[in-house]
Every structure is written in structure tokens, then in C-alpha cells.
Design an enzyme around this catalytic site. Structure first.
Site: not given
Ligand SMILES: Cc1ncc(COP(=O)(O)O)c(C=O)c1O
Length: 367
Positions: A34, A121, A163, A167, A192, A195, A220
Site C-alpha cells: 500500500n 474495515h 471508507e 480496501s 476512514d 487508502h 500506506k
């Protein structure tokens, strides 16, 4: 080891089902990390580490932030992060997993509701399990389902958990619509950005209206380790005063904080890295379409769905044998029947290698 026969047989059962997780080394081109902006092994961060050591930044923190573990680097990082992410305050923690645990176990209060996207997550789930609020899932990225559940809710404040970039599928949440929904219902939107941070600059929720709690992991796109929670001052103070995974934990290394500061400084001075990354991601999307006929990718995380566990593992192993570090992801991390290759695009891998990789993958998938 004979005393642990039940553990051994549980592992054997996982192995038989193709579900055993084991460690394996790195090898081949990076299609697995990542480290989106290629910062983890960069001169930029290596030089920042040497400079920090030279100016006397301690390597260890020595204790909890609430005791002697609170170092100047932590506080400087938090001030700079609050400015970078345009939030009132920020809190640095050891990682995204513990940060999510802190957020969901501490901020939603008894009588509140955490309304979470069904794909959030594992760490958000851990936090919810520890917290006192009610919890309810809404269908993935489905704003009308979230709205219906919000309207039906009769209790206290609602905390909508999503998110920004998911992910395992790399798809992007409808953040603008969710923020509007949250504003309408006086709910808090918890995003979140694990990413998105770095890959998308200050993240995809940056600048959205309303009460937003952000989680920006630093391992990441920022290439280091740790996590920054961004929120109103009173929520950050609540975490400092009440979050058990913050209070009863040794503070992250001040050196780590110095490195995150360097990564944020780079991103606030220039968008060269995110721009180069976006261009590479666009190239990868085009090559996936040309070689495999796959379309519809939203981000740098490109899932290639295989279906069952073993064929996914076999395909990953064959790609690894060709020199491409590609990993298979299986249930329970992803839903049953959707075992996949999760292919992240990072600045560690040049465009021509991405092309060759997709050409090789097409040949392997045709076998
Ligand atoms: C969406 C999401 N949130 C949180 C985490 C946990 O972050 P960290 O790796 O910093 O503990 C991850 C990492 O796997 C993630 O993908």
C-alpha cells in the site's frame, strides 16, 4: 508442542480449506504493498530520518502520551496534520487499527447509533464491539439505505462509518451525498481514508461540509507507520481523556512522527507524487481493459476476481513465479466466492512493468 494439539488441528483444517494465512517474503515487482507513492523506501524519508536523528529526535517515546511519552515531534506533527487536513485538531496514534478501535469504542456514546457501511474495515468492527452505542449496517455505498435507516432511528446521535476508498475493491464511497445526509440529520460522518490519504492528497473527504471525523493512516500513502485522527478539538480531547488504546499504550516513536511530518511536508509543498501516481493508475486501468477486458476500476486498488480460494492462490503463485509480487485475498477478508488478486498500483513499479504484468496475467488466466 504436543500440548497445543487443538491449535495444530485448527490450523490443519484451515490449510485443507485453502484458508491458512502464513507469512511469506517479499520478492518481485511490487503489486502488493500500500506504499502508493513509493515513499517507504525513498531517499526523501531516509534523509528525513537522518536529519531527525541528527537534530536529536528520540527513537523511543518511553511511555504513554499521557505520561512522559508525549514528545515535541508528536505535537508538531499534530499541529501540521490539522492544518494539512483542514481540521480543528489531530491525534497521532500507533496505527490505523488501534485508531479505529479508539474512535468507535470512545466517541459514539450510549444511546447513539453507529450506522456503518457493510464493507467497513475489521478494525472499525473491533471498535464497535468495544463501544456502547447501537450498531446497524447499511448496504455497501447505498445512500438511500443509509437514509432510510437514519430516518427510522429514534435514539441519540448517529455516526455514519465509511471508507473513502474501500480496501479490497478499490471503489469510492459517495462521500458528498453521505456528507449531505449527515448534515441533514445532524449525524457525524466518520471517514476512514486509509487508502486515500497521500494517494489523493489530503483525502477524499477534504472540504466536505458537516461534522467529519477522519482517519488517515500513515503506513500506506504516507510511507511510514501510525495514524492521524482528525476531528473537532472536543472529540480529540475526548479520545485523549478516554480512549483506552491511546491511554494504555506506549506512544509511537518520535522518530516515526518526524517521518510522517516529512511526508506531509512533501505533500503540502507539491502534488508531483499524487499526480504521477494518478497517471500510473490511469495507465494500469487502460492496460487491464486492453489485456483482460476489465473495466470499472475507481482507484489504485484493482481487484481481479477469481472466485474460489484455490484457483486464486494458484494464479497468484504463478504470477509470483513470473516475478510479480501479487497476492490472493480470500474469505473471510472478502465475501465467499469472491477470492481475488488484489492488485494495488504504486510508484514502486514502472508503467512498462505494469503492461508486462497484465499481458502475463491475461496469458495465465487463459490457461
Ligand atoms: C480501511 C483500513 N482501515 C484501517 C486499517 C488499519 O491501518 P493500519 O495498517 O495503520 O493499522 C487498514 C489497513 O489495513 C485499512 O485498510
Amino acid at each position: 508442542m504436543s500440548g497445543f494439539a487443538r491449535h495444530a488441528s485448527a490450523l490443519e483444517a484451515l490449510k485443507t480449506r485453502g484458508r491458512l494465512r502464513v507469512l511469506s517474503g517479499r520478492g518481485g515487482y511490487d503489486f502488493a504493498s500500500n506504499d502508493y507513492l513509493g515513499l517507504a523506501d525513498s531517499d526523501l524519508l531516509r534523509n528525513a530520518a537522518m536529519a531527525a536523528i541528527q537534530r536529536g529526535v528520540p527513537v523511543g517515546s518511553g511511555g504513554s502520551r499521557l505520561l512522559r511519552g508525549n514528545a515535541e515531534e508528536h505535537e508538531l506533527l499534530e499541529a501540521e496534520a490539522a492544518a494539512f487536513f483542514s481540521s480543528e485538531a489531530a491525534l497521532f496514534m500507533g496505527g490505523g487499527f488501534v485508531a479505529n478501535t479508539a474512535i468507535f469504542s470512545t466517541l459514539p456514546m450510549q444511546g447513539d447509533l453507529v450506522l456503518f457501511d457493510e464493507w467497513v474495515h475489521a478494525s472499525a468492527h473491533e471498535g464497535m464491539k468495544l463501544g456502547r452505542a447501537d450498531t446497524q449496517a447499511f448496504a455497501h455505498n447505498d445512500v438511500s439505505d443509509a437514509a432510510a435507516k437514519l430516518e427510522a432511528w429514534q435514539g441519540g446521535r448517529v455516526w455514519i462509518a465509511v471508507e473513502s476508498v474501500y480496501s479490497m475493491d478499490g471503489d469510492i464511497a459517495p462521500l458528498k451525498a453521505l456528507a449531505e445526509l449527515a448534515v441533514k440529520h445532524d449525524a457525524v460522518l466518520v471517514v476512514d481514508e486509509a487508502h486515500a490519504t497521500g494517494a489523493f492528497g489530503a483525502g477524499l473527504a477534504h472540504g466536505l461540509p458537516g461534522d467529519i471525523v477522519g482517519l488517515h493512516t500513515c503506513g500506506k500513502g504516507l510511507g511510514v507507520h501510525g495514524a492521524l485522527i482528525t476531528a473537532d478539538r472536543v472529540l480529540i480531547d475526548t479520545l485523549i481523556a478516554k480512549a483506552r488504546s491511546f491511554i494504555y499504550a506506549t506512544a509511537p516513536s518520535p522518530l516515526n512522527a518526524a517521518l510522517v511530518r516529512a511526508a506531509l511536508a512533501e505533500l503540502s509543498q507539491s502534488d508531483t507524487l499524487p499526480k504521477a501516481h494518478q497517471a500510473l493508475v490511469a495507465h494500469a486501468h487502460a492496460e487491464a481493459e486492453r489485456c483482460l477486458g476489465l473495466t470499472g476500476f475507481d482507484s489504485q486498488i484493482m481487484p481481479v476476481i477469481v472466485g474460489e480460494d484455490r484457483p486464486a492462490l494458484d494464479l497468484a503463485a504463478r504470477m509470483q513465479a513470473h516475478g510479480y509480487d501479487i497476492r490472493a485475498i480470500r474469505p473471510p477478508t472478502v465475501p465467499k466466492g469472491t477470492s481475488r488478486l488484489r492488485i494495488p498500483i504504486t510508484l514502486n513499479t514502472p508503467a512498462e512493468v505494469i503492461t508486462e504484468m497484465f499481458e502475463t496475467l491475461a496469458k495465465e488466466m487463459a490457461k
